[in-house]
Design a protein around this motif. Sequence first.
Motif, PDB file in Angstrom:
ATOM      1  N   PRO A 115      17.495 -71.815 -89.219  1.00 47.27           N
ATOM      2  CA  PRO A 115      16.984 -72.383 -90.473  1.00 47.27           C
ATOM      3  C   PRO A 115      17.636 -73.725 -90.811  1.00 47.27           C
ATOM      4  O   PRO A 115      18.763 -74.012 -90.415  1.00 47.27           O
ATOM      5  CB  PRO A 115      17.336 -71.318 -91.513  1.00 47.27           C
ATOM      6  N   GLU A 116      16.893 -74.522 -91.557  1.00 42.23           N
ATOM      7  CA  GLU A 116      17.392 -75.796 -92.067  1.00 42.23           C
ATOM      8  C   GLU A 116      18.468 -75.527 -93.119  1.00 42.23           C
ATOM      9  O   GLU A 116      18.439 -74.484 -93.786  1.00 42.23           O
ATOM     10  CB  GLU A 116      16.249 -76.592 -92.706  1.00 42.23           C
ATOM     11  N   PRO A 117      19.416 -76.451 -93.283  1.00 49.29           N
ATOM     12  CA  PRO A 117      20.470 -76.258 -94.293  1.00 49.29           C
ATOM     13  C   PRO A 117      19.930 -75.974 -95.695  1.00 49.29           C
ATOM     14  O   PRO A 117      20.488 -75.144 -96.412  1.00 49.29           O
ATOM     15  CB  PRO A 117      21.246 -77.577 -94.249  1.00 49.29           C
ATOM     16  N   LYS A 118      18.834 -76.631 -96.078  1.00 50.00           N
ATOM     17  CA  LYS A 118      18.239 -76.371 -97.398  1.00 50.00           C
ATOM     18  C   LYS A 118      17.809 -74.914 -97.512  1.00 50.00           C
ATOM     19  O   LYS A 118      18.013 -74.261 -98.534  1.00 50.00           O
ATOM     20  CB  LYS A 118      17.047 -77.292 -97.634  1.00 50.00           C
ATOM     21  N   ASP A 119      17.217 -74.382 -96.459  1.00 44.73           N
ATOM     22  CA  ASP A 119      16.766 -72.991 -96.466  1.00 44.73           C
ATOM     23  C   ASP A 119      17.945 -72.026 -96.526  1.00 44.73           C
ATOM     24  O   ASP A 119      17.874 -70.988 -97.191  1.00 44.73           O
ATOM     25  CB  ASP A 119      15.906 -72.705 -95.235  1.00 44.73           C
ATOM     26  N   VAL A 120      19.032 -72.371 -95.848  1.00 45.56           N
ATOM     27  CA  VAL A 120      20.240 -71.538 -95.909  1.00 45.56           C
ATOM     28  C   VAL A 120      20.793 -71.541 -97.331  1.00 45.56           C
ATOM     29  O   VAL A 120      21.187 -70.504 -97.860  1.00 45.56           O
ATOM     30  CB  VAL A 120      21.301 -72.025 -94.889  1.00 45.56           C
ATOM     31  N   GLY A 121      20.801 -72.709 -97.966  1.00 47.92           N
ATOM     32  CA  GLY A 121      21.264 -72.804 -99.352  1.00 47.92           C
ATOM     33  C   GLY A 121      20.418 -71.970-100.298  1.00 47.92           C
ATOM     34  O   GLY A 121      20.942 -71.283-101.174  1.00 47.92           O
TER      35      GLY A 121
END
Length: 143
Positions: A115-121
């Motif tokens: 996942p993209e960092p935004k999605d992890v956040g």
Amino acid sequence: MVEITLLGGLVGGLIATVVMTVFMMTLGDDSPPPTALFWSKYVGNEGPESYMMQGMVLHMLYGVGAGVVLAALLPVAGFGDVALVTALGAGLGYGVVLFIGAAGFWMNVVLALDPEPKDVGLFLFFHLVYGAVLGGVLGAGVV
């Protein structure tokens, strides 16, 4: 101070999962949840979009089960009777633990996602919402 009960964990898990799901549906990217991807990969034979309902049911079962687990663990850890602020803290900590397990094991190992960092956040935020609501329900002694 309120007594932690398994029924409280069940109800708290249900309420917390509903609230978490509302946040996911509001702030997410409209993609199928990881549970629909799981169903698609291991049970079904179509894309995850075809398993939205099964994914949501599975997500609800996980959330309710996780609420019961926290309600069972708190008394073992010496928190059978808690104040609201303690239950909120425990719930938030539990949300972090669930995030680590879900992101580290579920998303990376079981689903092989990157996942993209935004999605992890967002994934972390959703689990913190779950933990805060669960802790709030347990600490308020609603059930």
